[in-house]
Design a protein around this motif. Structure first.
Motif, PDB file in Angstrom:
ATOM      1  N   UNK A   1      22.397  -9.595  19.816  1.00 47.84           N
ATOM      2  CA  UNK A   1      23.314  -9.881  18.705  1.00 47.84           C
ATOM      3  C   UNK A   1      22.710 -10.947  17.775  1.00 47.84           C
TER       4      UNK A   1
ATOM      5  N   UNK B   1      27.849 -18.564  26.413  1.00 45.43           N
ATOM      6  CA  UNK B   1      28.754 -17.936  25.452  1.00 45.43           C
ATOM      7  C   UNK B   1      29.926 -17.335  26.206  1.00 45.43           C
ATOM      8  N   UNK B   2      31.119 -17.887  26.013  1.00 41.85           N
ATOM      9  CA  UNK B   2      32.267 -17.419  26.785  1.00 41.85           C
ATOM     10  C   UNK B   2      32.960 -16.231  26.115  1.00 41.85           C
ATOM     11  N   UNK B   3      33.914 -15.676  26.820  1.00 38.83           N
ATOM     12  CA  UNK B   3      34.873 -14.747  26.224  1.00 38.83           C
ATOM     13  C   UNK B   3      34.322 -13.385  25.860  1.00 38.83           C
ATOM     14  N   UNK B   4      35.037 -12.747  24.930  1.00 39.74           N
ATOM     15  CA  UNK B   4      34.730 -11.378  24.473  1.00 39.74           C
ATOM     16  C   UNK B   4      34.746 -10.391  25.630  1.00 39.74           C
ATOM     17  N   UNK B   5      35.470 -10.714  26.699  1.00 39.40           N
ATOM     18  CA  UNK B   5      35.433  -9.904  27.920  1.00 39.40           C
ATOM     19  C   UNK B   5      35.820  -8.453  27.687  1.00 39.40           C
TER      20      UNK B   5
ATOM     21  N   UNK C   1      21.885 -18.549  15.638  1.00 41.94           N
ATOM     22  CA  UNK C   1      21.997 -19.559  16.694  1.00 41.94           C
ATOM     23  C   UNK C   1      22.679 -18.949  17.905  1.00 41.94           C
TER      24      UNK C   1
ATOM     25  N   UNK D   1      23.862 -10.957  24.071  1.00 46.41           N
ATOM     26  CA  UNK D   1      24.026 -12.018  23.069  1.00 46.41           C
ATOM     27  C   UNK D   1      22.703 -12.313  22.351  1.00 46.41           C
TER      28      UNK D   1
ATOM     29  N   UNK E   1      33.065  -7.601  30.339  1.00 46.43           N
ATOM     30  CA  UNK E   1      33.425  -8.161  31.646  1.00 46.43           C
ATOM     31  C   UNK E   1      32.754  -7.420  32.802  1.00 46.43           C
TER      32      UNK E   1
END
Lengths: 216, 322
Positions: free
Chosen positions: A148, A86-90, A81, A145, A134
């Motif tokens: 992934x 999708x935020x973050x993981x910078x 899914x 993503x 980032x």
């Protein structure tokens, strides 16, 4: 037997009925496009299909098994899914983020390197592998993503507006990957506002309005 | 796995462990060359051991909080864990429980646990934690808890008053082996939990729903992390008081060298957190000797400028998440 079945599924959150008594099914190797206006319940429906939300009523079955009875690792092996944003993981590198696609799913991973090489090629992220997230543009992040999500190697892949931040090249890459996936017998269900894509390529088009599939 | 990252990790750990050894040895002998080995063993050794345990606990807790909440400003002293642990200690002391004791450590654990549960509950909606609400809730819980510390202080016995005075300022001056026994076992359990969940904390930076989709039980990982944070921080607070900035600065600084992967970050945070607090305690004893300044003042004097530099770099790069 259908790969995924929704049986009278409803979802109520914060007093609002997001999904209302939906009954539908998807077979293996189908491409399902979910369309409809903003706020109509498309993302909630997709989240229910992914087993990420617990239905208030009804049941969701994957391969004849209740999704609510499946463990998260097992579920991650069967379905992938990707959310709308999708935020973050910078600070993580692209390679580290891609690695999460295989790290937590159940089953053997002997072909992990070849699977990684394949999705890296398909989504054209070869040159980004050592970059920190980032540093990427919105479209590049989305391709990472998507790669992934593909790496999970799931039987059904659920995508929520996967094309929203992609340019023409990115959309073309995505459509090619979806076609290839379906051709290989895997199932894809996606939320999109691109009705042209939905009508021309999807096996099923679900028009969602006020939490119900009104056409499908 | 990235080989250069492994290499960097090995190098940094080696430097850290060697530095810890140097500070440990220096702390045992400096200024005390003419005292008996028994005094070094019974007074100085537990003090240095406690600085290492408390420092490691604070830094690992900071790294965990930042990881599970995806918030670079999360730290034990900011989300209210330290202050609510201190409230537990002062209420326990007011009830007659002695400092440096296991029962007081458990009082700290209980209150810190309650504080963290309240902050998380206030900041959560539909399973998602709002970062701003988490920090604001933590600030409110901290003020409330510090008010409890003040309210409890008149009820603390005259005999315990001196200990309370040192404790309230944040000091290792009263460290004993009983204090080590009260803190270390719980901190070790916290470390084991933290290192055990480290790799599963990483994908939480995508948000809890995306992590669940990847096969990571975000709720369970967060619950384990919060239990670890309480065990790593609260027992130490009941023995040495509140020491700020360690949990905030150490993981941040290490991310610049090691990146964000918690498998590497948390063990390195343990070593360098211990090193920072042991060094700060060494400075606090020797800078104005024979007077002793609170160790929290030293960590803040060092930590605040370092953190401001790191913060500025984050703002310039536009990276405000983990």
């Amino acid at each position: 037997m259908a790969l995924l079945e929704l049986k009278g599924v409803s979802l109520l959150t914060s007093g609002v009925e997001r999904v209302a008594s939906v009954t539908a099914s998807v077979d293996a190797g189908q491409l399902v496009a979910i369309v409809g206006p903003n706020g109509s319940g498309k993302s909630s429906l997709l989240g229910l299909m992914a087993g990420l939300f617990t239905p208030t009523r009804g049941s969701v079955l994957l391969n004849g098994r209740l999704v609510s009875n499946m463990g998260l690792r097992e579920l991650a092996t069967e379905r992938a899914w990707l959310g709308q944003s999708t935020p973050g993981a910078d600070n993580f590198s692209v390679a580290e983020v891609l690695n999460w696609g295989r790290s937590f799913v159940a089953g053997e991973t002997s072909d992990a390197q070849s699977a990684l090489d394949e999705v890296v090629r398909v989504f054209e992220v070869q040159d980004l592998m050592t970059a920190r997230m980032y540093r990427l543009s919105g479209g590049q992040r989305q391709r990472v993503h998507l790669a992934r999500t593909w790496l999970q190697g799931a039987r059904i892949t659920l995508l929520d507006e996967p094309d929203s931040s992609l340019d023409e090249t990115g959309r073309s890459i995505l459509r090619g990957a979806v076609q290839e996936c379906v051709r290989a017998g895997r199932t894809v269900a996606l939320v999109t506002h691109d009705r042209g894509w939905a009508m021309s390529e999807a096996d099923l088009v679900w028009e969602v309005c006020a939490g119900r599939i009104v056409v499908g | 796995m990235n080989v250069s990252l492994r290499g960097r990790f090995a190098l940094i750990m080696m430097i850290g462990v060697m530095a810890v050894g140097v500070v440990f040895a220096a702390s045992l002998v400096t200024g005390f060359a003419d005292v008996s080995p028994q005094i070094v063993w019974s007074i100085r050794a537990p003090r240095v051991v406690l600085t290492l345990v408390v420092g490691a606990g604070l830094a690992v807790a900071g790294g965990l909080l930042q990881g599970v909440f995806g918030n670079p400003l999360a730290a034990p002293s900011i989300v209210g864990v330290s202050a609510s642990g201190a409230a537990g200690a002062s209420i326990g002391a007011a009830l007659g429980i002695p400092f440096n004791s296991i029962p007081l450590a458990f009082m700290g654990v209980i209150l810190a646990g309650v504080g963290l549960i309240v902050v998380r509950a206030i900041a959560s909606r539909d399973g998602k934690v709002n970062s701003t609400a988490l920090l604001l809730g933590g600030v409110a819980i901290s003020f409330f808890s510090l008010a409890l510390v003040l309210l409890a202080s008149p009820f603390i016995s005259r005999e315990a008053g001196r200990s309370f005075s040192f404790w309230a300022n944040g000091s290792f001056a009263l460290a004993t082996w009983s204090g080590v026994v009260a803190v270390a076992p719980l901190a070790i359990v916290g470390l084991v939990i933290a290192f055990g969940i480290a790799s599963r904390v990483d994908p939480l930076s995508l948000g809890s729903v995306a992590a669940r989709a990847l096969g990571v039980d975000a709720d369970r990982v967060t619950q384990y992390a919060l239990v670890a944070v309480v065990l790593l921080v609260a027992p130490g607070v009941t023995v040495v008081g509140i020491i700020a900035f360690v949990g905030l600065v150490v993981p941040h600084a290490l991310r610049f060298f090691l990146g964000p992967r918690n498998t590497f970050l948390l063990p390195a945070s343990a070593v360098f957190g211990g090193l920072l607090v042991a060094s700060a305690d060494f400075i606090s004893r020797n800078m104005l000797a024979p007077a002793e300044i609170p160790v929290g003042a030293v960590t803040a004097l060092v930590g605040a400028p370092v953190f401001l530099v790191l913060l500025r770099q984050m703002v310039r790069r536009g990276v405000m998440s983990i």
